[in-house]
Enzyme design. Structure first.
Site, PDB file in Angstrom:
ATOM      1  N   ARG A 128      11.868  -5.106   4.974  1.00 33.28           N
ATOM      2  CA  ARG A 128      11.536  -3.700   4.700  1.00 33.28           C
ATOM      3  C   ARG A 128      12.483  -2.756   5.435  1.00 33.28           C
ATOM      4  O   ARG A 128      12.840  -2.974   6.582  1.00 33.28           O
ATOM      5  CB  ARG A 128      10.102  -3.405   5.153  1.00 33.28           C
ATOM      6  CG  ARG A 128       9.811  -1.899   5.112  1.00 33.28           C
ATOM      7  CD  ARG A 128       8.360  -1.563   5.196  1.00 33.28           C
ATOM      8  NE  ARG A 128       7.717  -2.083   6.384  1.00 33.28           N
ATOM      9  CZ  ARG A 128       6.409  -2.134   6.539  1.00 33.28           C
ATOM     10  NH1 ARG A 128       5.616  -1.721   5.567  1.00 33.28           N
ATOM     11  NH2 ARG A 128       5.881  -2.616   7.640  1.00 33.28           N
ATOM     12  N   LYS A 132       0.847  -1.215   0.000  1.00 34.09           N
ATOM     13  CA  LYS A 132       0.000   0.000   0.000  1.00 34.09           C
ATOM     14  C   LYS A 132       0.874   1.254   0.000  1.00 34.09           C
ATOM     15  O   LYS A 132       0.691   2.164  -0.805  1.00 34.09           O
ATOM     16  CB  LYS A 132      -0.937   0.028   1.230  1.00 34.09           C
ATOM     17  CG  LYS A 132      -1.866  -1.162   1.346  1.00 34.09           C
ATOM     18  CD  LYS A 132      -2.743  -1.084   2.571  1.00 34.09           C
ATOM     19  CE  LYS A 132      -2.010  -1.112   3.900  1.00 34.09           C
ATOM     20  NZ  LYS A 132      -1.321  -2.388   4.190  1.00 34.09           N
ATOM     21  N   ARG A 173      -0.911  -8.242  13.259  1.00 34.68           N
ATOM     22  CA  ARG A 173      -1.465  -7.309  12.268  1.00 34.68           C
ATOM     23  C   ARG A 173      -2.188  -8.069  11.157  1.00 34.68           C
ATOM     24  O   ARG A 173      -3.248  -7.659  10.701  1.00 34.68           O
ATOM     25  CB  ARG A 173      -0.350  -6.422  11.689  1.00 34.68           C
ATOM     26  CG  ARG A 173      -0.024  -5.239  12.575  1.00 34.68           C
ATOM     27  CD  ARG A 173       1.450  -4.860  12.529  1.00 34.68           C
ATOM     28  NE  ARG A 173       1.886  -4.410  11.228  1.00 34.68           N
ATOM     29  CZ  ARG A 173       3.160  -4.480  10.803  1.00 34.68           C
ATOM     30  NH1 ARG A 173       4.092  -4.988  11.590  1.00 34.68           N
ATOM     31  NH2 ARG A 173       3.486  -4.031   9.624  1.00 34.68           N
ATOM     32  N   ARG A 192      11.055  -0.742  10.999  1.00 39.52           N
ATOM     33  CA  ARG A 192       9.986  -0.203  11.852  1.00 39.52           C
ATOM     34  C   ARG A 192       9.879  -0.990  13.147  1.00 39.52           C
ATOM     35  O   ARG A 192      10.130  -2.191  13.178  1.00 39.52           O
ATOM     36  CB  ARG A 192       8.653  -0.281  11.090  1.00 39.52           C
ATOM     37  CG  ARG A 192       8.388   0.967  10.301  1.00 39.52           C
ATOM     38  CD  ARG A 192       7.224   0.872   9.374  1.00 39.52           C
ATOM     39  NE  ARG A 192       6.025   0.224   9.912  1.00 39.52           N
ATOM     40  CZ  ARG A 192       4.920   0.073   9.193  1.00 39.52           C
ATOM     41  NH1 ARG A 192       4.849   0.525   7.956  1.00 39.52           N
ATOM     42  NH2 ARG A 192       3.864  -0.519   9.705  1.00 39.52           N
ATOM     43  N   ARG A 238     -10.014   0.715   8.150  1.00 39.74           N
ATOM     44  CA  ARG A 238      -9.615  -0.658   8.449  1.00 39.74           C
ATOM     45  C   ARG A 238     -10.728  -1.493   9.044  1.00 39.74           C
ATOM     46  O   ARG A 238     -10.511  -2.650   9.422  1.00 39.74           O
ATOM     47  CB  ARG A 238      -8.476  -0.662   9.466  1.00 39.74           C
ATOM     48  CG  ARG A 238      -7.223  -0.261   8.815  1.00 39.74           C
ATOM     49  CD  ARG A 238      -6.080  -0.653   9.665  1.00 39.74           C
ATOM     50  NE  ARG A 238      -5.004   0.201   9.284  1.00 39.74           N
ATOM     51  CZ  ARG A 238      -3.763  -0.202   9.143  1.00 39.74           C
ATOM     52  NH1 ARG A 238      -3.430  -1.421   9.407  1.00 39.74           N
ATOM     53  NH2 ARG A 238      -2.853   0.632   8.775  1.00 39.74           N
TER      54      ARG A 238
HETATM   55  P1  AP5 Z   1       4.808  -1.595   2.067  1.00 40.56           P
HETATM   56  O1  AP5 Z   1       4.412  -0.812   0.868  1.00 40.56           O
HETATM   57  O2  AP5 Z   1       5.570  -0.914   3.151  1.00 40.56           O
HETATM   58  O3  AP5 Z   1       3.545  -2.390   2.680  1.00 40.56           O
HETATM   59  P2  AP5 Z   1       2.161  -1.846   3.267  1.00 40.56           P
HETATM   60  O4  AP5 Z   1       1.067  -2.515   2.502  1.00 40.56           O
HETATM   61  O5  AP5 Z   1       2.174  -0.373   3.314  1.00 40.56           O
HETATM   62  O6  AP5 Z   1       2.177  -2.519   4.699  1.00 40.56           O
HETATM   63  P3  AP5 Z   1       2.331  -1.907   6.172  1.00 40.56           P
HETATM   64  O7  AP5 Z   1       3.178  -2.873   6.969  1.00 40.56           O
HETATM   65  O8  AP5 Z   1       2.798  -0.495   6.129  1.00 40.56           O
HETATM   66  O9  AP5 Z   1       0.888  -1.990   6.675  1.00 40.56           O
HETATM   67  P4  AP5 Z   1       0.434  -1.870   8.180  1.00 40.56           P
HETATM   68  O10 AP5 Z   1      -1.026  -1.832   8.076  1.00 40.56           O
HETATM   69  O11 AP5 Z   1       0.993  -2.923   9.041  1.00 40.56           O
HETATM   70  O12 AP5 Z   1       1.101  -0.549   8.701  1.00 40.56           O
HETATM   71  P5  AP5 Z   1       0.575   0.926   8.796  1.00 40.56           P
HETATM   72  O13 AP5 Z   1       1.755   1.807   8.725  1.00 40.56           O
HETATM   73  O14 AP5 Z   1      -0.528   1.168   7.854  1.00 40.56           O
HETATM   74  O15 AP5 Z   1       5.676  -2.859   1.511  1.00 40.56           O
HETATM   75  C1  AP5 Z   1       6.253  -3.782   2.425  1.00 40.56           C
HETATM   76  C2  AP5 Z   1       7.611  -4.257   1.901  1.00 40.56           C
HETATM   77  O16 AP5 Z   1       7.434  -5.025   0.700  1.00 40.56           O
HETATM   78  C3  AP5 Z   1       8.583  -3.119   1.528  1.00 40.56           C
HETATM   79  O17 AP5 Z   1       9.875  -3.502   1.913  1.00 40.56           O
HETATM   80  C4  AP5 Z   1       8.471  -3.019  -0.014  1.00 40.56           C
HETATM   81  O18 AP5 Z   1       9.692  -2.576  -0.601  1.00 40.56           O
HETATM   82  C5  AP5 Z   1       8.174  -4.459  -0.396  1.00 40.56           C
HETATM   83  N1  AP5 Z   1       7.294  -4.579  -1.568  1.00 40.56           N
HETATM   84  C6  AP5 Z   1       6.178  -3.848  -1.835  1.00 40.56           C
HETATM   85  N2  AP5 Z   1       5.600  -4.262  -2.992  1.00 40.56           N
HETATM   86  C7  AP5 Z   1       6.393  -5.279  -3.459  1.00 40.56           C
HETATM   87  C8  AP5 Z   1       6.319  -6.125  -4.624  1.00 40.56           C
HETATM   88  N3  AP5 Z   1       5.332  -5.996  -5.528  1.00 40.56           N
HETATM   89  N4  AP5 Z   1       7.270  -7.074  -4.768  1.00 40.56           N
HETATM   90  C9  AP5 Z   1       8.270  -7.218  -3.852  1.00 40.56           C
HETATM   91  N5  AP5 Z   1       8.393  -6.432  -2.729  1.00 40.56           N
HETATM   92  C10 AP5 Z   1       7.462  -5.490  -2.548  1.00 40.56           C
HETATM   93  O19 AP5 Z   1      -0.021   0.956  10.278  1.00 40.56           O
HETATM   94  C11 AP5 Z   1       0.824   0.819  11.405  1.00 40.56           C
HETATM   95  C12 AP5 Z   1       0.030   0.854  12.684  1.00 40.56           C
HETATM   96  O20 AP5 Z   1      -0.619   2.134  12.839  1.00 40.56           O
HETATM   97  C13 AP5 Z   1      -1.134  -0.164  12.793  1.00 40.56           C
HETATM   98  O21 AP5 Z   1      -0.692  -1.432  13.188  1.00 40.56           O
HETATM   99  C14 AP5 Z   1      -2.011   0.537  13.840  1.00 40.56           C
HETATM  100  O22 AP5 Z   1      -1.478   0.405  15.133  1.00 40.56           O
HETATM  101  C15 AP5 Z   1      -1.905   1.998  13.436  1.00 40.56           C
HETATM  102  N6  AP5 Z   1      -2.929   2.373  12.444  1.00 40.56           N
HETATM  103  C16 AP5 Z   1      -2.705   2.812  11.176  1.00 40.56           C
HETATM  104  N7  AP5 Z   1      -3.870   3.020  10.520  1.00 40.56           N
HETATM  105  C17 AP5 Z   1      -4.845   2.693  11.404  1.00 40.56           C
HETATM  106  C18 AP5 Z   1      -6.270   2.690  11.306  1.00 40.56           C
HETATM  107  N8  AP5 Z   1      -6.901   3.058  10.184  1.00 40.56           N
HETATM  108  N9  AP5 Z   1      -6.966   2.292  12.401  1.00 40.56           N
HETATM  109  C19 AP5 Z   1      -6.345   1.946  13.537  1.00 40.56           C
HETATM  110  N10 AP5 Z   1      -5.012   1.911  13.684  1.00 40.56           N
HETATM  111  C20 AP5 Z   1      -4.260   2.285  12.627  1.00 40.56           C
HETATM  112 MG    MG Z   2       2.425   1.023   4.859  1.00 37.69          MG
END
Ligand code: AP5
Ligand code: MG
Length: 212
Positions: A124, A13, A165, A154, A85
């Site tokens: 990552r 994402k 998660r 992270r 979410r």
């Molecule tokens: P990346 O693009 O970083 O993945 P992502 O889908 O963004 O996954 P996240 O881990 O960021 O999602 P998350 O929901 O756990 O975290 P968030 O920050 O939103 O890609 C991952 C890796 O793969 C990278 O190394 C990339 O290079 C590689 N990659 C990507 N595409 C690829 C491909 N096609 N091929 C090969 N490699 C690839 O949330 C964090 C925390 O914040 C949550 O746990 C929660 O506590 C809080 N939070 C955030 N939003 C909310 C909400 N709406 N409600 C409640 N709590 C929330």
């Molecule tokens: Mg992300």
């Protein structure tokens, strides 16, 4: 353009939102980045949300909606990454859109199996200088100094937090696919492809045929 990127942790994402924001000029709104910035600032709010973040739990809806709302109101063209979410957040988003008299253009569901996701998350790295997302193997940081880094892991990319998660994703977030499919907004994209191919598919789905 108002587009939601939906998908499990590691589906890409953030990676895709960064690339698309650059290509189409929309604002990338990541609630995860907003949460991490608040924690880094050392504010009272940051202290309240840190424990949820580090354990991989969702921040309570009323807090995250308040944190996201100013960004939604501010930009007239956005890519939402990590929000909504669950159904309560999706309804809060409906309300925010209703208040500004706008609608959603599309919801992109990035799909990849859990075992591929764990490998992506453990490799990552994120640049502290630019916020750009990399992967030690699949998308390594540039060696020419274009991004000075440092490139860090992270706090929530520990094995326990990743597992939690993903569990929450399947339980609470995945049902949103039906929620948006019923409105004719859902487009699924194969997120196991290489990064530029995924970008191309999303651009095709939102009607922007620019080459990635
Ligand atoms: P990346 O693009 O970083 O993945 P992502 O889908 O963004 O996954 P996240 O881990 O960021 O999602 P998350 O929901 O756990 O975290 P968030 O920050 O939103 O890609 C991952 C890796 O793969 C990278 O190394 C990339 O290079 C590689 N990659 C990507 N595409 C690829 C491909 N096609 N091929 C090969 N490699 C690839 O949330 C964090 C925390 O914040 C949550 O746990 C929660 O506590 C809080 N939070 C955030 N939003 C909310 C909400 N709406 N409600 C409640 N709590 C929330
Ligand atoms: Mg992300």
């Amino acid at each position: 353009m108002r587009v939601i990127l939906l998908g499990p942790q590691g589906a890409g994402k953030g990676t895709q939102a960064q690339r698309l924001a650059e290509k189409v000029g929309a604002t990338h709104i990541s609630t995860g980045d907003i949460v991490r910035a608040e924690i880094k600032s050392g504010s009272e709010l940051g202290k309240r949300v840190q424990d949820y973040n580090d354990r991989g739990e969702l921040v309570p809806d009323e807090i995250i909606v308040e944190m996201a709302k100013p960004y939604l109101d501010d930009a007239d063209s956005w890519l939402l990454d990590g929000f909504p979410r669950n159904e309560a957040q999706a309804k809060a988003l409906d309300k925010a859109l209703e208040d500004i008299g706008e609608g959603l253009d599309a919801v992109i569901a990035l799909e990849a199996p859990d075992d591929a996701l764990v490998e992506r998350l453990s490799g990552r790295r994120q640049s502290q200088a630019t916020g750009k997302i990399y992967h030690v193997q699949f998308d390594p940081p540039p060696e020419n100094g274009d991004d000075p880094g440092p490139f860090v892991q992270r706090d929530d990319d520990s094995e326990d937090s990743i597992r939690r998660r993903l569990e929450i994703y399947h339980d609470q977030t995945e049902p949103l696919k039906d929620f948006y499919a019923e409105r004719g907004l859902l487009v699924t994209v194969d997120a196991e492809q290489e990064i530029p191919e995924v970008t191309n598919d999303i651009l095709g789905a939102v009607g922007t045929e620019e080459d990635a």
